[in-house]
Design a protein around this motif. Structure first.
Motif, short mmCIF file in Angstrom:
data_model
loop_
_atom_site.label_atom_id
_atom_site.label_comp_id
_atom_site.label_asym_id
_atom_site.label_seq_id
_atom_site.Cartn_x
_atom_site.Cartn_y
_atom_site.Cartn_z
N SER A 161 0.68 -1.32 -0.09
CA SER A 161 0.14 -0.02 -0.13
C SER A 161 0.92 1.44 0.02
O SER A 161 2.18 1.21 0.80
CB SER A 161 -1.17 -0.19 1.37
N ALA A 162 0.24 2.18 -0.40
CA ALA A 162 0.70 3.75 -0.45
C ALA A 162 0.84 4.43 1.01
O ALA A 162 0.11 4.27 2.26
CB ALA A 162 -0.06 4.93 -1.73
N ASN A 164 0.08 7.59 1.27
CA ASN A 164 -1.78 8.46 1.35
C ASN A 164 -2.59 7.78 1.57
O ASN A 164 -3.23 9.25 2.66
CB ASN A 164 -1.75 9.14 0.00
N LYS A 187 2.15 -4.78 3.32
CA LYS A 187 3.97 -4.46 3.40
C LYS A 187 3.10 -2.98 2.69
O LYS A 187 2.94 -2.58 2.03
CB LYS A 187 4.29 -5.08 2.30
N GLY A 243 -0.67 2.31 -6.26
CA GLY A 243 0.71 3.07 -5.14
C GLY A 243 1.38 4.15 -6.73
O GLY A 243 0.15 3.65 -7.43
N SER A 244 2.26 4.38 -7.27
CA SER A 244 3.04 5.18 -8.57
C SER A 244 2.46 4.40 -9.81
O SER A 244 2.16 3.20 -9.56
CB SER A 244 3.74 5.46 -8.35
N LEU A 266 -3.61 1.84 -9.37
CA LEU A 266 -2.34 3.18 -9.68
C LEU A 266 -2.80 4.59 -9.63
O LEU A 266 -3.49 5.20 -8.86
CB LEU A 266 -1.82 3.11 -11.03
N CYS A 299 -5.40 9.63 -4.61
CA CYS A 299 -5.67 9.60 -6.38
C CYS A 299 -6.75 9.62 -6.87
O CYS A 299 -6.04 10.73 -7.71
CB CYS A 299 -5.67 7.55 -5.90
N GLU A 406 0.94 12.70 -13.17
CA GLU A 406 0.20 13.66 -11.39
C GLU A 406 1.49 14.16 -11.00
O GLU A 406 2.24 13.41 -10.77
CB GLU A 406 -0.44 11.86 -11.44
N PHE A 475 -14.74 0.16 -6.61
CA PHE A 475 -13.31 1.33 -6.34
C PHE A 475 -12.24 1.15 -7.14
O PHE A 475 -11.28 0.09 -7.61
CB PHE A 475 -12.74 2.11 -5.24
P1 NAD Z 1 4.80 3.86 -4.28
O1 NAD Z 1 4.56 3.76 -5.51
O2 NAD Z 1 6.44 4.53 -4.14
O3 NAD Z 1 4.64 3.31 -3.13
C1 NAD Z 1 4.01 2.50 -3.29
C2 NAD Z 1 4.25 0.17 -2.42
O4 NAD Z 1 5.19 -0.15 -2.78
C3 NAD Z 1 4.86 1.14 -0.79
O5 NAD Z 1 4.70 0.56 0.03
C4 NAD Z 1 6.63 1.36 -1.50
O6 NAD Z 1 7.30 1.08 -0.43
C5 NAD Z 1 6.64 0.05 -2.74
N1 NAD Z 1 7.33 -0.58 -3.34
C6 NAD Z 1 8.60 0.21 -4.08
N2 NAD Z 1 9.34 0.03 -4.64
C7 NAD Z 1 8.76 -0.72 -5.13
C8 NAD Z 1 9.16 -2.45 -5.81
N3 NAD Z 1 9.63 -1.90 -6.71
N4 NAD Z 1 7.97 -3.66 -5.58
C9 NAD Z 1 7.71 -3.87 -5.27
N5 NAD Z 1 6.94 -2.92 -4.25
C10 NAD Z 1 7.44 -1.47 -3.77
O7 NAD Z 1 3.73 5.13 -4.19
P2 NAD Z 1 3.11 5.91 -3.01
O8 NAD Z 1 4.72 7.30 -3.10
O9 NAD Z 1 3.38 5.52 -1.18
O10 NAD Z 1 1.97 6.78 -2.90
C11 NAD Z 1 1.21 7.25 -4.49
C12 NAD Z 1 0.93 7.09 -5.53
O11 NAD Z 1 0.51 6.27 -5.86
C13 NAD Z 1 0.79 7.79 -6.29
O12 NAD Z 1 0.31 7.75 -7.44
C14 NAD Z 1 -1.59 7.47 -5.94
O13 NAD Z 1 -2.35 7.97 -6.90
C15 NAD Z 1 -1.19 5.65 -6.00
N6 NAD Z 1 -2.74 5.97 -5.09
C16 NAD Z 1 -3.62 5.30 -6.17
C17 NAD Z 1 -4.50 4.94 -5.05
C18 NAD Z 1 -5.23 3.99 -6.23
O14 NAD Z 1 -6.81 3.33 -6.03
N7 NAD Z 1 -5.68 4.23 -7.19
C19 NAD Z 1 -5.13 4.69 -4.17
C20 NAD Z 1 -3.93 5.26 -3.26
C21 NAD Z 1 -2.40 6.01 -3.85
#
Ligand code: NAD
Length: 519
Positions: A161-162, A164, A187, A243-244, A266, A299, A406, A475
């Protein structure tokens, strides 16, 4: 530790004196890298947390598989009853957990509490679901035959998870995965470890009281290395990744490369479109909340605003007067509307976006600079403070970065249109496809917007802003947002493996399609 932070952590029994164990698999351990939880409001280190070592991760995964074998034989309605208890335990700590989210992530208190409420709501939903995850009986073409479609649990679901939504995203996954009979391994983001520890304490307490192995809901705190090791591990049946786009793309390739199941949530690049017949007294505050809420770190935050030429000047002047009323404040204080960005790095990302806008000739209507320390009240020194920004680029050029990517910060780009069709094209002309919103009172516009020539996003709202979804509908977003669906609707169907079972209760063994194969 400041008294401000200590009171929030003490209310949830998070030890602050020494390093906090960041792994739970039935027992608490943690001997890997030491991570710091840093308060984004003040820069204060809240705690040091010991992440999972490679060995501890493997142990947690193995124990989770064992827990799954136990859980799959617990009747689903009984799993629902345990979810009901999780719901009650979370609701009893709703305000305390909400305050922890504000302290560690930086969102304002009402949004922190709302995030816990979202977990409570999805747990309720999971309770009902536990009696409704129905398969189907399909008519067979063969006499004395019947076909069943049967849902069974997948096994181990990893939830990455992310930062935010440090609580709710896990909640969406836990409720559905658990109701369906899966064990989860969570994680979380390495920058919000305390939220995940507090939640896991509450969830594991309920599991243990009910005789369910704690590893049915394991926690492995860690950074990229731990994430990569999970994604590569063949014993993880599904990876639910939030995440991203950049990280999601890598995760998808690795999981698909081993034929695992992947669910992606994402980035978004969400637009609001305002028609001339819109009720501006509703639309202006909704766009304000969408763009500035969580300091632009949802997001679903509104990042693009398309205004019809007839109302653009009046809309902007009303919006800007709301922006002027904003000031930075402690997210824990009830009157605050603007919290900090989550990390120092995010301030740099915000500043680069402003630079790009300036270089492209955009008009910057407000904000457009981080707060200097001297401009902040003393209590906020050391935090990550930026001014929410409204920009009018020279034109809507969807090939340009300012429109296409974004920026995870409060930066809103405005474009002016003449026809709804043009605005819908702009809405759809970016890689992402998460949330979108149309403001109108004309039913013909609504029909267009939600139909085949309308918005291509997963969330298509009318007279409702881009952010702030309820749990009842599935969602998620399309295109580079990853096509995943979580939470309500039919999202649960992704947390099971479907078996097509043809049963023969006749004295014959005919082949389908009348095929004859007599020896
Ligand atoms: P991030 O991609 O940096 O990290 C997300 C997760 O991935 C974290 O737990 C991180 O430790 C893990 N991670 C990082 N590198 C990895 C790898 N190589 N392999 C596996 N896991 C890895 O994102 P962030 O900065 O924490 O969150 C912001 C992003 O999340 C924004 O782009 C946002 O739009 C997105 N987001 C999307 C939603 C949705 O439902 N679509 C919801 C919340 C956040």
């Amino acid at each position: 530790l400041s008294s401000r932070a200590a009171s929030v952590l003490n209310a949830l029994d998070i030890p602050t004196a020494k390093e906090v164990p960041g792994v739970y698999d039935g027992t608490w351990t943690g001997s890997g890298e030491v991570l710091e939880s840093v308060c984004p409001t003040t820069g204060e280190v809240l705690a040091r947390v010991q992440a999972a070592s490679p060995h501890e991760l493997q142990t947690a995964l193995a124990k989770s598989r064992e827990a799954y074998k136990f859980l799959r034989s617990v009747p689903a309605p009984r799993r629902g009853e345990i979810l009901r208890q999780i719901r009650e335990a979370l609701a009893a700590k709703r305000d305390e957990l909400g305050a922890l989210i504000s302290l560690e992530m930086g969102k304002i208190r009402t949004e922190g509490v709302g995030e816990v409420q979202e977990f409570v709501d999805i747990a309720d939903y999971g309770v009902g679901l536990s009696r409704m995850m129905n398969g189907r009986v399909v008519a067979s073409e063969r006499p004395g035959h019947s076909i069943l479609e049967v849902p069974n649990p997948l096994g181990v679901v990893a939830v990455l998870s992310a930062f935010n939504f440090p609580v709710a995203v896990y909640g969406w996954n836990l409720a559905l995965a658990f109701a369906a009979g899966n064990a989860t391994v969570w994680k979380p983001s390495p920058s919000t470890p305390l939220c995940s520890i507090a939640v896991t304490k509450i969830v594991s307490g309920v599991l243990e009281r009910n005789g369910i192995p704690g590893a049915a809901a394991s926690l492995v705190i860690g950074g990229k290395d731990v994430g990569e090791a999970i994604v590569e591990n063949k014993s993880v049946d599904m990876v639910s990744f939030t995440g991203s786009e950049a990280v999601g793309r890598q995760v998808a390739k690795v999981v698909q490369g081993r034929f695992g199941k992947v669910l992606l949530e994402l980035g978004g690049n969400n637009a609001s479109i305002v028609m001339p017949d819109a009720d501006l007294s509703l639309a202006v505050p909704a766009v304000f909340f969408g763009a500035v809420g969580t300091a632009g770190q949802r997001c679903t935050s509104t990042r693009r605003l398309y205004l019809h030429r007839d109302i653009a000047p009046s809309f902007l002047s009303r919006l800007l007067s709301l922006y002027k009323s904003l000031g930075p404040g402690d997210p824990l204080a009830p009157a605050t509307l603007l919290g900090p960005l989550h990390t120092r790095a995010a301030v740099g990302i915000y500043s680069s976006a402003i630079e790009r806008l300036r270089a492209s000739g955009a008009e910057l209507l407000c904000g457009a600079a981080p707060y200097a320390t001297g401009e902040l009240p003393g209590a906020l020194h050391g935090g990550n403070w930026v001014r929410p920004t409204v920009a009018v680029p020279t034109k809507v050029d969807l090939e340009h970065d300012v429109w296409r990517t974004e920026t995870f910060a409060p930066v809103l780009c405005v474009g002016v249109f003449d026809e709804l069709e043009e605005a819908i094209e702009w809405n759809n002309g970016v890689p992402q496809g998460l949330s979108s919103s149309l403001w109108t009172r004309d039913v013909r516009n609504v029909g267009k917007w939600i139909g085949p020539a309308g918005s291509d996003c997963g969330i298509v709202n009318v007279n409702v802003g881009t952010s702030g979804a309820e749990i009842g509908a599935a969602f998620g977003g399309n295109k580079s947002t990853g096509w995943g669906r979580e939470s309500g609707g039919d999202a649960w169907k992704q947390y099971v493996r479907w078996s097509a079972c043809t049963l023969n209760f006749s004295d014959d063994a005919p082949l389908a399609q009348g095929v004859s194969f007599a020896p």
